[in-house]
Scaffold this active site. Structure first.
Site, PDB file in Angstrom:
ATOM      1  N   HIS A 463     -69.749 -32.918   2.315  1.00  0.00           N
ATOM      2  CA  HIS A 463     -68.315 -32.802   2.084  1.00  0.00           C
ATOM      3  C   HIS A 463     -67.895 -33.492   0.789  1.00  0.00           C
ATOM      4  O   HIS A 463     -66.973 -33.037   0.101  1.00  0.00           O
ATOM      5  CB  HIS A 463     -67.549 -33.398   3.268  1.00  0.00           C
ATOM      6  CG  HIS A 463     -67.457 -32.449   4.421  1.00  0.00           C
ATOM      7  ND1 HIS A 463     -67.216 -32.837   5.713  1.00  0.00           N
ATOM      8  CD2 HIS A 463     -67.585 -31.091   4.468  1.00  0.00           C
ATOM      9  CE1 HIS A 463     -67.184 -31.775   6.498  1.00  0.00           C
ATOM     10  NE2 HIS A 463     -67.409 -30.707   5.766  1.00  0.00           N
ATOM     11  N   GLU A 698     -56.909  -3.050   0.233  1.00  0.00           N
ATOM     12  CA  GLU A 698     -58.084  -3.781   0.728  1.00  0.00           C
ATOM     13  C   GLU A 698     -59.031  -2.907   1.536  1.00  0.00           C
ATOM     14  O   GLU A 698     -60.081  -3.383   1.975  1.00  0.00           O
ATOM     15  CB  GLU A 698     -57.627  -4.959   1.601  1.00  0.00           C
ATOM     16  CG  GLU A 698     -56.735  -5.947   0.884  1.00  0.00           C
ATOM     17  CD  GLU A 698     -56.057  -6.900   1.856  1.00  0.00           C
ATOM     18  OE1 GLU A 698     -56.605  -8.005   2.055  1.00  0.00           O
ATOM     19  OE2 GLU A 698     -55.000  -6.531   2.405  1.00  0.00           O
ATOM     20  N   ASP A 722     -62.104  -8.040   0.328  1.00  0.00           N
ATOM     21  CA  ASP A 722     -62.065  -7.168   1.508  1.00  0.00           C
ATOM     22  C   ASP A 722     -62.405  -5.728   1.148  1.00  0.00           C
ATOM     23  O   ASP A 722     -63.047  -5.022   1.937  1.00  0.00           O
ATOM     24  CB  ASP A 722     -60.691  -7.228   2.169  1.00  0.00           C
ATOM     25  CG  ASP A 722     -60.622  -8.300   3.245  1.00  0.00           C
ATOM     26  OD1 ASP A 722     -61.647  -8.548   3.899  1.00  0.00           O
ATOM     27  OD2 ASP A 722     -59.542  -8.903   3.409  1.00  0.00           O
ATOM     28  N   ARG A 732     -68.523  -9.676   5.835  1.00  0.00           N
ATOM     29  CA  ARG A 732     -68.653 -10.901   5.049  1.00  0.00           C
ATOM     30  C   ARG A 732     -69.144 -12.064   5.899  1.00  0.00           C
ATOM     31  O   ARG A 732     -69.614 -13.069   5.374  1.00  0.00           O
ATOM     32  CB  ARG A 732     -67.304 -11.282   4.433  1.00  0.00           C
ATOM     33  CG  ARG A 732     -66.931 -10.431   3.241  1.00  0.00           C
ATOM     34  CD  ARG A 732     -65.745 -11.024   2.528  1.00  0.00           C
ATOM     35  NE  ARG A 732     -64.501 -10.902   3.267  1.00  0.00           N
ATOM     36  CZ  ARG A 732     -63.407 -11.619   3.026  1.00  0.00           C
ATOM     37  NH1 ARG A 732     -63.416 -12.519   2.085  1.00  0.00           N
ATOM     38  NH2 ARG A 732     -62.316 -11.428   3.724  1.00  0.00           N
ATOM     39  N   CYS A 769     -56.317  -9.473  -7.381  1.00  0.00           N
ATOM     40  CA  CYS A 769     -56.171 -10.887  -7.011  1.00  0.00           C
ATOM     41  C   CYS A 769     -57.387 -11.403  -6.249  1.00  0.00           C
ATOM     42  O   CYS A 769     -57.369 -12.512  -5.730  1.00  0.00           O
ATOM     43  CB  CYS A 769     -54.909 -11.105  -6.179  1.00  0.00           C
ATOM     44  SG  CYS A 769     -54.864 -10.147  -4.644  1.00  0.00           S
TER      45      CYS A 769
END
Length: 838
Positions: A463, A698, A722, A732, A769
């Site tokens: 992390h 998408e 997507d 995915r 995007c």
């Protein structure tokens, strides 16, 4: 009947209390005995199955036929050797017999580099088994009986073990990295909201699904089978809900960096592995790349002293109350930090909150308090036991989560003891050097003062490595114990592109490093200086460069500073997740207005709620679905619950200046028409103008019907992540397929072309995007296919603008025409890299 545990090699046997390590000496990991080896072959101490082999090859765990879990840990601090001097001769899952050789090690080499060779042999599930007749304080030969174990109870681990499951479901975990901290935390949060008694079983172990620690200790990896069981008929619904969460875990690493622009990265044709083995130059140390980059600076050591805690408590009630107060203070501090944190840090802090209140961890500490231990000692012991369980899985990714436990251990102990955790005073431009680093330690440091980070231990997917990546700090981990020889203030050259730390740079190396940094800084300065200017191609065409935002004020400020011409995608899910009720109209409008104010009148595109699929929310239980990715998500969810959509549209209509509204997951004109009707009706009701409305493309259906959809909207925006998933029919979240999903596949490019062609019928602009907007191979293709707006994360804006200014539209069009005729994504990428269009 007692089970004999035999000496794994010849040597002098001792009690655990004489081991020079508090964790083993105080039996925090379990009861047992130790042996100081005089032979170099580790033999199986009993019949059984090899359940784990440490990544550093220094420890092996077995499960005996009766269920006792036996861990043999060669030496103390030998994990730092990284496997050097060890040769494993068995494999995980193998059935072995007492006396079989499991590993060999170089006795002299390991003895010189390790703190001690004394080897603990412990029973890690001492809650079920006790040690009897231990042979300590004497010379033993390999194969002699070291001690015997005796089961304390006939019950199988877990309070539901003797109850027969009534309902169950088996599934394969597709998440590439298995059940590590954040997936475990997500499952635990969902399980805690369910009223039924359930259990998760995998790899021969069981876990309470409400405990993230227990789930992590299962050691589940991608491809493993998981069985969820319930002990009453009604639990079927709960099992289905947990199974859905497991299926929807995103297989992509949360910190996976987007493709960088070539102007600030190695040459595009360099495809060598991050840590390809090459000769290490004199004075250098090789490490593992956690975050790429290059830095020159003086070493700043971070060496925190251990917090001392007494073993004996002052009474169970007093210690339990103190523990509860410390937990509460730490919980509030983490929750406050999480509130305004960027997405990566927010996810990490949420995982910490789950661990802090984990039922298995907390109960373990309270049990120790009940038998007379102090709250601090009990918490440290509970943490140590949980870390041991993670280490026993042999999974490097899970083992890297040990620092999250260390982080929580230190924070709670600091509250219990009144220790003042001083904020490190680090000079600007320093390279932080430490044995390891916790997320909270990095958050407490002014990141702008760090040139780089060099750690003796740690892993690339920890992390703290994720946070370093978010902050843009070059970082190397697993540099080894030789880092201790670096003095505070020494000049260092950290090359996190090559995986090297030069700890003894000569004058020539320092001069070369300064020249390299100056070149990078000069280029970055030029890019930043020009970032505020409107973007045009070299051939004069206008291309808008917008920012994707996650909702935080810091994100919006950075976007403006980096030269964003607007926001092409503001995700609104940040307002709806991690809560038990939906935000009302006033809360939504206030948060949207804050972002609009920070954007200073620039265009702001806000996407309506995209919930469902991989983003469930507890207060909106969705119907059971065989494949949620093809079910209620995006606009389908909003139309299914129109009251949520109306509240959001009202909030958006109240923002000034007017925002552009983007609708996700459109597949046909009828869906956008329903939203348009509601938008017009609400605008009339509120007496405000109707804002611009856009549709996200998408799905293949939306791309092929772009001409129809475009007539009902003002703009289109392609979500390439997507679109690639649905266009290639590859999930995915599938561990085997995720890496094959590539948005430059000719099939996906043809869907982009269909979108721009359909939009042109009604003169509608098309934006991208998704991830392709910042992919240097893809950008010329998108422009050549007719895209006129790119929206990327704020940190990539200046680089992207500089890159766009080198392109001509004619070159991009010729490249796109050829790419559409290719057979696969690899061919397209080769084409993009061969052509001199940059």
């Amino acid at each position: 009947m007692a089970q004999q545990i035999r000496t794994p090699f010849s040597g002098w046997s001792t009690p655990l209390a004489e081991i020079p390590d508090e964790v083993f000496a105080r039996a925090m990991l379990g009861e047992g005995a130790a042996i100081d080896p005089t032979s170099n072959e580790l033999r199986a101490p009993c019949d059984g199955e090899v359940t784990s082999i440490a990544a550093a090859s220094h420890a092996i765990a077995l499960r005996a036929p009766g269920g006792a879990e036996i861990l043999v840990h060669v030496g103390i601090d030998t994990v730092a050797l990284g496997g050097a001097g060890f040769e494993v001769l068995t494999r995980k899952g193998k059935r072995v017999h007492a006396g079989d050789v499991l590993l060999r090690f170089d006795l002299d080499r390991v003895a010189r580099r390790a703190r001690s060779l004394v080897t603990p042999v412990i029973v890690t599930n001492s809650d079920r088994f006790r040690i009897v007749r231990a042979a300590v304080g004497r010379e033993l030969a390999a194969g002699d009986v070291l001690f015997e174990v005796e089961e304390q109870s006939a019950a199988v681990a877990g309070e539901s073990a003797d109850a027969a499951p009534v309902v169950s479901e088996a599934l394969v975990v597709a998440h590439a990295h298995g059940i590590h901290a954040r997936p475990a935390g997500l499952i635990a949060r969902v399980a805690k909201s369910l009223p039924w008694k359930m259990e998760v079983r995998a790899r021969g172990r069981r876990a309470n699904p409400q405990s993230a620690v227990a789930l992590m200790s299962l050691g589940v990896r991608g491809g493993d089978e998981l069985v969820i069981v319930g002990f009453e008929a009604g639990a079927a619904a709960g099992i289905a809900e947990i199974a859905r969460v497991v299926r929807e875990l995103d297989a992509q690493p949360a910190h996976a960096p987007a493709s960088p622009h070539p102007s600030n990265s190695p040459p595009r044709h360099s495809l060598s592995a991050p840590n390809a083995p090459v000769a290490v130059p004199a004075g250098c140390v090789r490490g593992v790349i956690a975050n790429r980059g290059f830095a020159l600076g003086k070493a700043a050591w971070l060496d925190e002293a251990d917090i001392e805690v007494p073993e004996a408590g002052s009474g169970a009630a007093t210690e339990a109350a103190a523990f509860g107060r410390a937990q509460s203070v730490v919980r509030d501090r983490i929750a406050t930090r999480a509130g305004g944190a960027a997405p990566d840090l927010h996810g990490i802090l949420r995982a910490h909150l789950e661990l802090l209140d984990d039922p298995q961890l907390v109960e373990s500490a309270l049990e120790a308090i009940r038998v007379g231990k102090s709250a601090g000692f009990a918490w440290r012991a509970a943490i140590a036991a949980s870390v041991a369980e993670l280490n026993a899985t042999g999974d490097p990714r899970l083992m890297e989560r040990a620092m999250d436990f260390a982080d929580l251990e230190r924070q709670v102990l600091a509250e219990l003891t009144g220790t003042r955790e001083r904020r490190p005073d680090i000079a600007a431009g320093s390279i932080l050097v430490a044995r390891d680093l916790t997320p909270s330690q990095l958050v407490d440091i002014d990141a702008s003062r760090l040139a780089g980070i060099a750690l003796m231990a740690g892993g690339p997917t920890s992390h703290v490595a994720i946070l370093a990546g978010t902050l843009g700090i070059p970082m190397l981990v697993s540099l080894g114990p030789s880092l201790r020889e670096i003095r505070d203030g020494a000049e260092l050259v950290l090359d996190a592109d090559a995986g090297l730390l030069n700890a003894q740079p000569d004058a020539a190396a320092l001069a070369a490093a300064r020249a390299r940094l100056e070149s990078v800084r000069a280029r970055a300065a030029r890019e930043r200086a020009a970032a505020a200017d409107l973007c045009h191609l070299a051939s004069g065409e206008r291309i808008e460069v917008f920012a994707n935002l996650a909702g935080t004020e810091a994100d919006a400020r950075r976007a403006v500073e980096q030269g964003a011409e607007g926001c092409g995608l503001l995700r609104t899910e940040f307002l709806f997740l991690e809560r038990t009720t939906a935000p009302d109209e006033i809360e939504q409008r206030t948060r949207y207005q804050q972002v609009a104010d920070l954007m200073g009148g620039r265009p702001l595109v806000i996407r309506t709620l995209d919930i469902g699929g991989d983003k469930p929310i507890p207060y909106l239980p969705l119907p059971a679905e065989e494949n949620p990715a093809l079910g209620l998500r995006g606009i389908r969810t909003s139309l299914w619950r129109p009251e949520l959509l109306d509240v959001q549209l009202r909030a958006l209509l109240g923002v000034e200046p007017a925002v552009r509204i983007l609708v996700p997951m459109i597949t046909e004109y009828g869906e956008i028409e329903l939203v348009r009707q509601r938008l017009h009706a609400l605008a009339a009701e509120l007496g405000v103008p109707v804002p611009q409305l856009g549709a996200m493309i998408e799905t293949p259906a939306a791309a092929m019907l772009a001409d129809q959809i475009a007539k009902g909207v003002d703009f289109l925006s392609i979500g390439t992540n997507d679109l690639a998933q649905y266009g290639l029919a590859m999930d995915r979240g599938h561990a085997e397929l995720a890496a094959r999903i590539d948005g430059v596949h000719p099939a996906v490019l043809r869907l982009v072309e269909a979108t721009t062609r359909g939009a042109a019928v009604h003169s509608r602009p098309v934006a991208v995007c998704g991830g392709l907007a910042s992919d240097p191979d893809a950008v010329p293709l998108l422009l050549g296919l007719g895209v006129t707006e790119l929206s990327v994360v704020p940190g990539q804006i200046a680089r992207l603008k500089a890159y766009l200014r080198t392109l001509t539209l004619d070159d991009c069009c010729r490249l796109a025409e050829r790419a559409l005729q290719m057979d696969n994504a690899a061919e397209v990428r080769r084409l993009a890299r061969e052509l001199e269009v940059r």
